[in-house]
Design a protein around this motif. Structure first.
Motif, PDB file in Angstrom:
ATOM      1  N   LEU A  65       0.448  -1.063   0.127  1.00 38.85           N
ATOM      2  CA  LEU A  65      -0.716  -0.053  -0.108  1.00 38.85           C
ATOM      3  C   LEU A  65       0.557   1.451   0.117  1.00 38.85           C
ATOM      4  CD1 LEU A  65      -3.226   1.482   0.640  1.00 38.85           C
ATOM      5  CD2 LEU A  65      -2.189   0.768   2.959  1.00 38.85           C
ATOM      6  N   GLY A  66       2.029   1.106   0.450  1.00 39.07           N
ATOM      7  CA  GLY A  66       3.103   2.593   0.446  1.00 39.07           C
ATOM      8  C   GLY A  66       3.475   3.050  -0.426  1.00 39.07           C
ATOM      9  N   VAL A  67       3.926   1.696  -0.822  1.00 37.24           N
ATOM     10  CA  VAL A  67       4.578   1.657  -2.544  1.00 37.24           C
ATOM     11  C   VAL A  67       3.520   2.382  -3.606  1.00 37.24           C
ATOM     12  CG1 VAL A  67       5.849   0.382  -4.473  1.00 37.24           C
ATOM     13  CG2 VAL A  67       6.562   0.068  -2.244  1.00 37.24           C
ATOM     14  N   ALA A  68       2.139   1.411  -3.339  1.00 37.99           N
ATOM     15  CA  ALA A  68       1.350   2.239  -4.295  1.00 37.99           C
ATOM     16  C   ALA A  68       1.305   3.520  -3.969  1.00 37.99           C
ATOM     17  CB  ALA A  68      -0.070   1.694  -3.576  1.00 37.99           C
ATOM     18  N   MET A  69       1.068   3.940  -2.815  1.00 38.14           N
ATOM     19  CA  MET A  69       0.717   5.404  -2.617  1.00 38.14           C
ATOM     20  C   MET A  69       2.048   6.594  -2.792  1.00 38.14           C
ATOM     21  SD  MET A  69      -0.743   5.332   1.414  1.00 38.14           S
ATOM     22  CE  MET A  69      -0.895   7.112   1.531  1.00 38.14           C
ATOM     23  N   LEU A  70       2.971   5.379  -2.833  1.00 42.04           N
ATOM     24  CA  LEU A  70       3.874   7.016  -3.480  1.00 42.04           C
ATOM     25  C   LEU A  70       4.456   6.689  -4.618  1.00 42.04           C
ATOM     26  CD1 LEU A  70       7.167   5.754  -1.097  1.00 42.04           C
ATOM     27  CD2 LEU A  70       5.682   7.813  -1.727  1.00 42.04           C
ATOM     28  N   MET A  71       3.864   5.664  -5.566  1.00 39.19           N
ATOM     29  CA  MET A  71       3.374   5.501  -7.047  1.00 39.19           C
ATOM     30  C   MET A  71       3.119   6.795  -7.799  1.00 39.19           C
ATOM     31  SD  MET A  71       4.629   2.135  -7.999  1.00 39.19           S
ATOM     32  CE  MET A  71       4.220   2.079  -9.204  1.00 39.19           C
ATOM     33  N   ILE A  85       1.551  14.924   2.376  1.00 38.29           N
ATOM     34  CA  ILE A  85       0.843  14.454   2.894  1.00 38.29           C
ATOM     35  C   ILE A  85       0.355  12.333   2.399  1.00 38.29           C
ATOM     36  CG2 ILE A  85      -1.517  13.634   2.420  1.00 38.29           C
ATOM     37  CD1 ILE A  85      -0.362  15.294   5.537  1.00 38.29           C
ATOM     38  N   ILE A  86       0.344  12.432   1.130  1.00 39.25           N
ATOM     39  CA  ILE A  86       0.732  11.411   0.528  1.00 39.25           C
ATOM     40  C   ILE A  86       1.777  10.577   0.758  1.00 39.25           C
ATOM     41  CG2 ILE A  86       0.212   9.801  -1.454  1.00 39.25           C
ATOM     42  CD1 ILE A  86      -2.450  10.750  -0.116  1.00 39.25           C
ATOM     43  N   THR A  87       3.415  11.052   0.374  1.00 35.92           N
ATOM     44  CA  THR A  87       4.274  10.925   0.249  1.00 35.92           C
ATOM     45  C   THR A  87       4.682  10.546   2.157  1.00 35.92           C
ATOM     46  OG1 THR A  87       4.956  12.461  -0.836  1.00 35.92           O
ATOM     47  CG2 THR A  87       7.220  11.751   0.295  1.00 35.92           C
ATOM     48  N   THR A  88       4.336  11.401   3.103  1.00 38.15           N
ATOM     49  CA  THR A  88       4.497  11.197   4.511  1.00 38.15           C
ATOM     50  C   THR A  88       3.257   9.815   4.756  1.00 38.15           C
ATOM     51  OG1 THR A  88       4.246  13.070   4.577  1.00 38.15           O
ATOM     52  CG2 THR A  88       4.305  12.107   6.450  1.00 38.15           C
TER      53      THR A  88
END
Length: 92
Positions: A65-71, A85-88
């Motif tokens: 989920l974290g990787v998908a958010m960063l992408m 906010i999304i990067t954090t």
């Protein structure tokens, strides 16, 4: 799935947001894209529940989920607050 995509994604401090999308203009495709946010949220929630079934599942699901958010942040988010906010959240 319907031959379109996301142009830009804005996330605001009050929790609201705006997504600029594109399709070829067919009405049924626009209807699918406009309801994708609600469907996507339910689908992601069910996938995360499936990850709880094994010992390493929550870790793998959280990392994915974290990787998908960063992408998605790198590809679509276009305002400073959203990027911050999304990067954090993706890193934490």
């Amino acid at each position: 799935l319907v031959g379109g995509g996301v142009k830009e994604l804005f996330i605001y401090e009050d929790g609201s947001g705006l997504a600029w999308t594109w399709t070829d203009g067919t009405d049924w495709k626009q209807a699918i894209v406009s309801s994708a946010g609600y469907t996507g949220t339910a689908l992601l929630g069910s996938i995360l529940l499936l990850f709880r079934r094994t010992r390493r599942g929550p870790t793998i699901g959280s990392i994915g989920l974290g990787v998908a958010m960063l992408m998605s942040c790198a590809l679509y988010v276009r305002n400073g607050f959203g990027i911050g906010i999304i990067t954090t959240m993706g890193i934490v």
